[in-house]
Every structure is written in C-alpha cells, then in structure tokens.
Design an enzyme around this catalytic site. Structure first.
Site, PDB file in Angstrom:
ATOM      1  N   ARG A 190      32.868  38.209  43.882  1.00  0.00           N
ATOM      2  CA  ARG A 190      32.196  39.134  44.896  1.00  0.00           C
ATOM      3  C   ARG A 190      33.156  40.692  44.634  1.00  0.00           C
ATOM      4  NH1 ARG A 190      32.397  34.487  47.982  1.00  0.00           N
ATOM      5  NH2 ARG A 190      30.292  33.687  48.644  1.00  0.00           N
TER       6      ARG A 190
ATOM      7  N   LYS B 298      34.957  34.093  51.074  1.00  0.00           N
ATOM      8  CA  LYS B 298      34.187  34.262  52.496  1.00  0.00           C
ATOM      9  C   LYS B 298      35.001  33.317  53.300  1.00  0.00           C
ATOM     10  CE  LYS B 298      29.915  36.495  51.910  1.00  0.00           C
ATOM     11  NZ  LYS B 298      28.420  36.402  52.189  1.00  0.00           N
TER      12      LYS B 298
ATOM     13  N   HIS C 115      30.124  28.868  46.654  1.00  0.00           N
ATOM     14  CA  HIS C 115      29.337  28.658  47.752  1.00  0.00           C
ATOM     15  C   HIS C 115      29.556  27.262  48.383  1.00  0.00           C
ATOM     16  CE1 HIS C 115      25.730  30.994  45.639  1.00  0.00           C
ATOM     17  NE2 HIS C 115      26.701  31.744  46.306  1.00  0.00           N
TER      18      HIS C 115
ATOM     19  N   TYR D 110      45.758  20.933  40.037  1.00  0.00           N
ATOM     20  CA  TYR D 110      46.555  19.888  39.655  1.00  0.00           C
ATOM     21  C   TYR D 110      45.534  18.547  38.982  1.00  0.00           C
ATOM     22  CZ  TYR D 110      50.207  22.308  42.224  1.00  0.00           C
ATOM     23  OH  TYR D 110      51.081  23.233  42.664  1.00  0.00           O
TER      24      TYR D 110
END
Length: 300
Positions: free
Chosen positions: A149, A173, A271, A280
């Site tokens: 984004r 987000k 998402h 790791y």
C-alpha cells in the site's frame, strides 16, 4: 479573505450553531483543509467563494485517484457540502456549488491493471541522471515487487529490509506486521539509492530510518508518490487512470496469472497477518519466496 479564516469561521459555526462534538468538527475541518491543499497542489490561487461545481468534481475525482475508498470520498463530500451550506447561510455566497454533487457509488470497482510491458515503460521513463529519479526508480520497483500500500511504502524503514533473505517487514493496517518477499531488482535499486543518493540528504531529526526521503530530508507523502506516478503516466502517454494502488493490484494480478495460489497472494498483500516470529520459520519463508520467484515477472 484566506481559506484559513473561512475554516476558522466554519469551525465556530459548527460548535456554536450546530453544537457538534469536537471530533466531528475536526473531521469537517480536515475535509476543507484537503480541498484547500488540492488547489495548492494544482498551483491555483482561488478563494473558497469562487470555487465552481466543476472544480469540486475535479477534487472528488482527485481524492478517488489517490486511492481513497468510495465511503471515505462520500464522507469527505458531506464535509464539503456542509462548508458551502455554511457560506450560503452566512450570505457570503449566492449559490451553492456543491448542491448538485453526487456521492461516489459505493459499489466495488476494481482499479486498472498495468500490463508488464507498461510497468517496464513507466520504469524506463524515469530520469536516472537525477537524485529524485534514482529514488523514484527504487520506490516504484519496491511498490511493484512487494505489492505494498502507498502508506506502507512511505513508512518503509531501513531497519526492516532484510537483504540477506530477500524480505521486508511491513507495518500494515491496524499496525499489523507482515513479511513480504522483495525481488532482486528492487533490492538492487534500493541499494543504489541508499548508497549513492540518500547518503547525501540532510535528514531531519526523527526521519533517519525512513527509506524514501524528499529533498528536505523528510519521508515522502502519499500525494507526492501519486504525483510522481501520474507524471510518469503522462510522460509515457499511458491512457489508463493509475495511482500507487495500481501497482499493488498489478502485483497481485500478475502473481495469480503466473500461477500463484490465492492464499499466498492474500498473505503477501496483508489481508491476513503474519507474526514477527515467522522471519525465523525457514519452510514458510522459502515457500513464499519460491512463489514470487516463479510467478512474478520481475523477480530477477
């Protein structure tokens, strides 16, 4: 009278006449400030009393192209309408230019997707003889390579680039972190920008870890990234409506067309979150990396 004075009067009206809560007043004020900034970006000196309906339509289209959702556009439009109702109420205007404006349709609309050759044309049009060009090349390679984004791109930090394993840590987000593969070409361009351009920038205090900086040593703004892409589109004669989000959508589309499974693409787009400990987890990391290497046209 300046925009700031009218905005101050508008705030007083909302507080005293409308008795709105402070957070609503702040939201309305931000909407009108964005309208003011739109005219500044367009280098157009205009009083709010002289703004036409056509110019308000251009503003709504502009914020839509920035990637703002239809819901956010509609909410911002309600702020603009409230502002012009106030100017009408105060008899500062005879007509309301916002009266006939329609809210953006709230149905889902997919953005344009760039073909791979169009991505290459845009990248090739960047003038690498300038410091800004070197930065912009690294920036757009990163945007397309990892499907970020625009907010994630401008917030990307040097300390979150893991060159040895070909991953970047992204803050998405809701402050959720995820690890995203980044291609060799993008890493190469980042290294050139970091070592040959960024080292000569006088970086402002508190901005030291942000990767992409403007000439004043601050991190880039969303609007600046948008304008860089729009300028390149005009330079190449590209007729599509594109924005930073177009690169993200193209990243996902090209991966899926290249055979990547939807679950992996969703994961890389953020998402669904990936925990910080997964850096790791060798098996998981290798699987995502191999998907990008095999399906992304610019994995290099």
């Amino acid at each position: 009278m300046s925009w700031d004075i009218y905005i101050k009067q508008f705030r007083n009206y909302l507080k005293l006449e409308r008795s709105l809560a402070d957070n609503s007043i702040e939201a309305y004020s931000r909407d009108i400030t964005k309208l003011k900034e739109f005219f500044e970006i367009k280098k157009k000196e205009i009083s709010p009393l002289k703004v036409s309906q056509k110019e308000l339509v251009d503003f709504i289209e502009f914020i839509g192209e920035l990637g703002m959702s239809a819901y956010s556009q509609a909410r911002m439009l309600s702020g603009v309408k409230a502002f012009y109702r106030f100017l009408l109420y105060e008899q500062l205007m005879d007509t309301d230019p916002s009266e006939l404006l329609e809210s953006p349709k709230l149905g889902r609309k997919l953005p344009d997707t760039l073909e791979f050759h169009e991505i290459e044309q845009l990248l090739a049009a960047i003038d690498l003889s300038t410091p800004e060009g070197t930065r912009n090349r690294a920036m757009l390679e990163t945007l397309y390579s990892s499907g970020l984004r625009v907010s994630e791109l401008i917030d990307l930090q040097l300390s979150n680039i893991y060159e040895d394993i070909g991953f970047i840590r992204v803050i998405g987000k809701g402050s959720k972190e995820r690890l995203v593969p980044i291609g060799k070409e993008a890493l190469k361009q980042i290294t050139i920008y970091r070592d040959q351009v960024r080292v000569h920038v006088n970086i402002k205090h508190g901005q030291e870890d942000f990767l992409f900086l403007n000439r004043r040593g601050n991190k880039l703004s969303r609007v600046m990234v948008f304008m860089i892409i729009k300028d390149l589109a005009e330079k190449t004669g590209l007729k599509k409506t594109i924005s930073p989000h177009t690169f993200r959508h193209s990243f996902a589309t090209h991966l899926i067309e290249g055979g990547a499974d939807l679950r992996a693409v969703q994961e890389m787009l953020g998402h669904e979150s990936i925990t910080t400990t997964e850096i790791y987890t060798h098996v998981h990391r290798s699987r995502l990396k191999s998907i990008v290497d095999s399906a992304h046209p610019r994995s290099g």
